[in-house]
Design a protein around this motif. Structure first.
Motif, mmCIF file in Angstrom:
data_model
loop_
_atom_site.group_PDB
_atom_site.id
_atom_site.type_symbol
_atom_site.label_atom_id
_atom_site.label_comp_id
_atom_site.label_asym_id
_atom_site.label_seq_id
_atom_site.Cartn_x
_atom_site.Cartn_y
_atom_site.Cartn_z
ATOM 1 N N ARG A 74 0.851 -1.199 0.000
ATOM 2 C CA ARG A 74 0.000 0.000 0.000
ATOM 3 C C ARG A 74 0.885 1.247 0.000
ATOM 4 O O ARG A 74 1.822 1.349 0.785
ATOM 5 C CB ARG A 74 -0.927 -0.002 1.211
ATOM 6 N N GLU A 75 0.574 2.175 -0.867
ATOM 7 C CA GLU A 75 1.398 3.374 -0.998
ATOM 8 C C GLU A 75 1.395 4.194 0.287
ATOM 9 O O GLU A 75 0.348 4.490 0.859
ATOM 10 C CB GLU A 75 0.865 4.242 -2.148
ATOM 11 N N GLY A 76 2.599 4.557 0.739
ATOM 12 C CA GLY A 76 2.740 5.347 1.944
ATOM 13 C C GLY A 76 2.855 6.830 1.654
ATOM 14 O O GLY A 76 2.653 7.291 0.523
ATOM 15 N N ALA A 77 3.199 7.584 2.707
ATOM 16 C CA ALA A 77 3.426 9.021 2.587
ATOM 17 C C ALA A 77 4.616 9.354 3.472
ATOM 18 O O ALA A 77 4.458 9.748 4.621
ATOM 19 C CB ALA A 77 2.188 9.797 3.014
ATOM 20 N N HIS A 78 5.811 9.148 2.925
ATOM 21 C CA HIS A 78 7.004 9.335 3.753
ATOM 22 C C HIS A 78 8.108 10.114 3.051
ATOM 23 O O HIS A 78 8.897 10.787 3.710
ATOM 24 C CB HIS A 78 7.529 7.991 4.266
ATOM 25 N N VAL A 79 8.185 10.047 1.712
ATOM 26 C CA VAL A 79 9.167 10.837 0.965
ATOM 27 C C VAL A 79 8.544 11.264 -0.361
ATOM 28 O O VAL A 79 8.245 10.418 -1.215
ATOM 29 C CB VAL A 79 10.464 10.052 0.677
ATOM 30 N N VAL A 80 8.350 12.557 -0.526
ATOM 31 C CA VAL A 80 7.779 13.063 -1.776
ATOM 32 C C VAL A 80 8.665 12.660 -2.953
ATOM 33 O O VAL A 80 9.889 12.808 -2.910
ATOM 34 C CB VAL A 80 7.643 14.600 -1.727
ATOM 35 N N GLY A 81 8.043 12.116 -3.980
ATOM 36 C CA GLY A 81 8.772 11.675 -5.154
ATOM 37 C C GLY A 81 9.159 10.210 -5.127
ATOM 38 O O GLY A 81 9.518 9.640 -6.163
#
Length: 200
Positions: free
Chosen positions: A117-124
């Motif tokens: 599942r896609e996280g939110a920890h490093v933009v790009g």
């Protein structure tokens, strides 16, 4: 009607992960290559409205520290993870906890977003990496050896299951964005892993 085949290829299918979550979770988490993983239901995760899936095999692992409380007991670590999820959802207005997995001082891995599942920890890099966060602040203090061992075992587990590429690249968050994470001390420690690369 789709049938869920018990094969290694199953973990490489986003549709299989979506439609057969119980098998997918068991296939990943209950093998000898994997460290002990405290699942979302075990630490009391809140429900989320939607999920975006990653394409496997995943090419990057990004190492973070939470820069917050450390924990040495499972009950304590579960509270820390729940607090991080609450901060990410209520203060950051994210859909869920940002990290894929978190490493506790008790020697357990805590499931965040999980493997696919896609996280939110490093933009790009969110769409092509998992994020592993060590609970605590490791700018001046080293992570203990148990935390390092279980984190690296998790990476080996991901490669063995085909979720991470055999040539997966491990990097510290500070190599990708302007941040001190995973802390200077921990950043030096992960450079001993064979998967760590100096150039992402």
């Amino acid at each position: 009607m789709m049938r869920c085949k018990k094969s290694r290829r199953a973990v490489q299918s986003i549709n299989t992960a979506d439609k057969c979550p119980k098998f997918f979770e068991n296939k990943i988490y209950q093998t000898h290559e994997c460290p002990n993983i405290i699942t979302r239901s075990q630490w009391g995760a809140r429900q989320v409205a939607s999920v975006n899936y990653l394409i496997v095999p995943i090419p990057y692992v990004v190492i973070h520290h939470t820069a917050g409380h450390t924990c040495n007991r499972t009950s304590q670590c579960a509270e820390v993870v729940a607090g991080i999820q609450a901060q990410h959802m209520d203060s950051n207005n994210w859909g869920d906890i940002g990290y894929s997995f978190l490493i506790g001082g008790d020697g357990n891995v805590y499931e965040g977003k999980g493997w696919t599942r896609e996280g939110a920890h490093v933009v790009g890099y969110n769409k092509k990496s998992i994020g592993i966060a060590f609970m605590g602040s490791f700018e001046d203090n080293n992570a203990n050896q148990t935390m390092l061992d279980v984190a690296h075992k998790l990476i080996v587990c991901g490669k063995a299951q085909g979720t991470l590429r055999p040539t997966v690249r491990v990097v510290g968050a500070r190599q990708l964005i302007a941040t001190v994470s995973p802390g200077f001390a921990l950043y030096n420690q992960i450079q001993a892993w064979p998967e760590w690369v100096s150039t992402p």
